[in-house]
Design a protein around this motif. Structure first.
Motif, PDB file in Angstrom:
ATOM      1  N   ASP A  20      -3.214   5.101   6.813  1.00 21.46           N
ATOM      2  CA  ASP A  20      -3.683   5.063   5.426  1.00 21.46           C
ATOM      3  C   ASP A  20      -2.636   5.609   4.465  1.00 21.46           C
ATOM      4  N   ILE A  21      -1.419   5.051   4.542  1.00 21.99           N
ATOM      5  CA  ILE A  21      -0.414   5.391   3.531  1.00 21.99           C
ATOM      6  C   ILE A  21      -0.827   4.754   2.207  1.00 21.99           C
ATOM      7  N   PRO A  22      -0.447   5.314   1.069  1.00 22.41           N
ATOM      8  CA  PRO A  22      -0.986   4.864  -0.224  1.00 22.41           C
ATOM      9  C   PRO A  22      -0.831   3.378  -0.514  1.00 22.41           C
ATOM     10  N   ILE A  23       0.268   2.759  -0.113  1.00 22.54           N
ATOM     11  CA  ILE A  23       0.528   1.376  -0.503  1.00 22.54           C
ATOM     12  C   ILE A  23      -0.497   0.392   0.048  1.00 22.54           C
ATOM     13  N   VAL A  24      -1.154   0.705   1.166  1.00 13.80           N
ATOM     14  CA  VAL A  24      -2.037  -0.282   1.789  1.00 13.80           C
ATOM     15  C   VAL A  24      -3.299  -0.521   0.978  1.00 13.80           C
ATOM     16  N   ARG A  25      -3.619   0.391   0.070  1.00 12.51           N
ATOM     17  CA  ARG A  25      -4.784   0.174  -0.790  1.00 12.51           C
ATOM     18  C   ARG A  25      -4.496  -0.895  -1.828  1.00 12.51           C
ATOM     19  N   ASP A  26      -3.207  -1.143  -2.104  1.00 17.86           N
ATOM     20  CA  ASP A  26      -2.820  -2.097  -3.139  1.00 17.86           C
ATOM     21  C   ASP A  26      -2.357  -3.432  -2.580  1.00 17.86           C
ATOM     22  N   LEU A  27      -2.387  -3.598  -1.261  1.00 18.28           N
ATOM     23  CA  LEU A  27      -2.073  -4.892  -0.681  1.00 18.28           C
ATOM     24  C   LEU A  27      -3.166  -5.894  -1.046  1.00 18.28           C
ATOM     25  N   THR A  28      -2.846  -7.179  -0.923  1.00 19.49           N
ATOM     26  CA  THR A  28      -3.842  -8.223  -1.135  1.00 19.49           C
ATOM     27  C   THR A  28      -3.930  -9.066   0.131  1.00 19.49           C
ATOM     28  N   PRO A  29      -5.028  -8.937   0.890  1.00 21.53           N
ATOM     29  CA  PRO A  29      -6.164  -8.030   0.666  1.00 21.53           C
ATOM     30  C   PRO A  29      -5.809  -6.592   1.072  1.00 21.53           C
ATOM     31  N   SER A  30      -6.573  -5.642   0.562  1.00 24.04           N
ATOM     32  CA  SER A  30      -6.356  -4.236   0.924  1.00 24.04           C
ATOM     33  C   SER A  30      -6.621  -4.055   2.418  1.00 24.04           C
ATOM     34  N   LEU A  31      -5.895  -3.106   3.013  1.00 19.58           N
ATOM     35  CA  LEU A  31      -5.848  -3.005   4.472  1.00 19.58           C
ATOM     36  C   LEU A  31      -6.909  -2.064   5.031  1.00 19.58           C
ATOM     37  N   THR A  32      -7.687  -2.579   5.973  1.00 16.88           N
ATOM     38  CA  THR A  32      -8.536  -1.726   6.795  1.00 16.88           C
ATOM     39  C   THR A  32      -7.625  -0.880   7.686  1.00 16.88           C
TER      40      THR A  32
END
Length: 339
Positions: free
Chosen positions: A282-294
């Motif tokens: 759960d590094i910060p960038i994965v929340r902003d991926l499309t789609p966001s990363l589980t």
């Protein structure tokens, strides 16, 4: 132009109206008590003269310095960056200096850095990074850390137990198992596991934890990859070249997952409609991926705070192992399989 000489301790003492011994006690950390009023006068004079304390004098005054050494496998990796951020934040709160060294995935590099630090007589050493399967190299590292313990330093590792001193241990195996159960409950039975370098114990923990919780009828393809974004990208390209895509991919680090998702999108694969993807950390960038990363979240910043705290506590009753829970975070990159 004549270069201005740096202020000496004697200059600070003269400006504060105290003896050199008193100024040294304040600025070099001697255990001898100095009144608050005198301490403030000395510190104000030091600020005004831009005095830089002498590390060697501090070591002599305290037997150890107020320096904590932080050894990281890769300072550019967001995983280690988050841990380092926690260490630095807590160190600033406690007025402790931190020396950071980037060692790579190499116990012998860690040993070399430890050798260079002996002259600083660090108050503590924090080693952040997965332990390796190289038994001889790990033994050499353990011996050097034991030497530092004998010199009075505290030793803390962030990762797997096995080194001398205290350990902050994340729940890698448990978190990966929780993710496997989650994907299985969604209905997935055809998996790919993208793992990092085999010599890292963290890779084995996460992979084995994931496999241990899969149902008996699961099909699993293993894809080795470097623990980098580019490693994940290459793993994604290899999956695209296979005869049949998995319905779900577990990537053992989020950094790898960012590259893998890019490769799948470039190959025309829709996430999660065709392939679900999940990572770990759960590094910060994965929340902003499309789609966001589980992903499986570790409190990386807090792990750094805990490591620094454990490094500074001088209490034989303090726990030798601090366990850190992992939390499954469901986002948009996973869904029920359609095929």
């Amino acid at each position: 132009m004549e270069r201005k000489q740096p202020a000496r301790l004697a200059d600070v003492a003269r400006a504060a109206g105290v003896s050199v011994a008193t100024a040294s006690r304040v600025l070099n950390g001697s255990p001898h008590r100095v009144s608050d009023q005198l301490s403030e006068r000395v510190r104000e004079a030091a600020r005004r003269l831009r005095y830089a304390p002498n590390v060697g004098a501090q070591v002599l005054a305290r037997a150890t310095s107020q320096t904590v050494a932080l050894l990281l496998h890769d300072v550019t990796d967001p995983y280690f960056g988050q841990i380092a951020g926690g260490v630095l934040a807590e160190a600033a709160r406690r007025n402790v200096r931190v020396l950071i060294a980037d060692t790579g995935i190499d116990p012998d590099s860690e040993v070399q850095h430890l050798d260079s630090l002996r002259g600083y007589r660090p108050r503590a050493v924090i080693v952040a990074g997965s332990r390796t399967t190289d038994t001889a190299a790990e033994q050499r590292l353990s011996e050097h850390l034991s030497d530092l313990l004998e010199l009075g330093a505290t030793v803390v590792s962030v990762g797997q137990p096995g080194l001398p001193g205290r350990v902050v241990r994340p729940a890698n195996r448990e978190g990966a198992a929780a993710l496997a159960r989650f994907l299985s409950e969604l209905g997935h039975r055809r998996f790919a596991v993208v793992a990092g370098p085999e010599q890292l114990q963290v890779v084995r923990e996460r992979r084995e934890g994931f496999l241990s919780a899969l149902p008996e009828d699961a099909e699993v393809v293993h894809v080795p990859a470097e623990f980098t974004r580019d490693g994940g990208y290459q793993a994604g390209r290899r999956l695209l070249e296979g005869e049949r895509l998995p319905t779900a991919v577990f990537v053992t680090s989020d950094v790898q997952a960012t590259g893998l998702c890019t490769a799948l999108r470039e190959g025309g694969v829709s996430i999660p409609d065709q392939v679900s993807v999940a990572g770990f950390d759960d590094i910060p960038i994965v929340r902003d991926l499309t789609p966001s990363l589980t992903t499986v979240a570790l409190p990386l910043h807090d792990m750094g705070v805990q490591a620094l705290e454990a490094a500074l506590v001088e209490d034989d009753e303090y726990p030798q192992e601090l366990s850190v829970d992992a939390e499954l975070i469901e986002r948009d990159s996973t869904a029920r399989p359609r095929a």
